[in-house]
Design a protein around this motif. Structure first.
Motif: not given
Length: 160
Positions: A17-44
């Motif tokens: 469960t922990a390893m699947v959760l790590m993959a879900v978090v990595a997927t979510t953060t990478a997907t959010l980073q693809t959004l255009p127009g995010l400020s550097w603070w939001a990306r950080f």
């Protein structure tokens, strides 16, 4: 300080469960980073939030290692795992630098999200479900116990 309390809670999760959760978090953060127009603070904040969430589960990986390998080979297995992780980080940074020449950062984050999905599916299908190492709730006492001892008897510092 944060790692002390987050690592204490990692014993409360099932390893798969922990390893699947790590993959879900990595997927979510990478997907959010693809959004255009995010400020550097939001990306950080997205980046930092992902690493804080993954810190809560990283102890589960070493705990799983101590369950899998024989007691007398745990230290060698842990050292080998640490060297392998470090090597993969170096290779990943090199490959990422080369890929930045060919692809835009948004595309690379998309690729990272797809790789994270594959990692989650592999963890879910490829790992046997094991019970958590501890039961109950995370507490200051559990955090102190985790900080002062190892999940494996050969590395226990609580008696020294």
């Amino acid at each position: 300080m944060t790692a002390r309390y987050l690592l204490a809670s990692s014993d409360l999760l099932r390893p798969r469960t922990a390893m699947v959760l790590m993959a879900v978090v990595a997927t979510t953060t990478a997907t959010l980073q693809t959004l255009p127009g995010l400020s550097w603070w939001a990306r950080f904040l997205i980046l930092a939030g992902g690493y804080v969430a993954m810190a809560a589960t990283s102890g589960t990986v070493l705990a799983l290692l101590s369950d899998i390998v024989p007691k007398e080979t745990f230290v060698l297995a842990r050292a080998t795992m640490n060297i392998t992780v470090g090597g993969m980080q170096i290779i990943g940074n090199g490959v990422g630098a080369v890929l930045l020449v060919v692809f835009s950062p948004s595309w690379l984050f998309g690729i990272a999200a797809l790789v994270s999905v594959a990692a989650g599916v592999t963890a879910r299908i490829g790992l046997v479900d094991r019970p958590p190492r501890a039961a109950g709730r995370s507490s200051n006492a559990a955090a102190a116990s985790t900080a002062n001892s190892s999940p494996h008897p050969c590395c226990d510092r609580s008696t020294s």
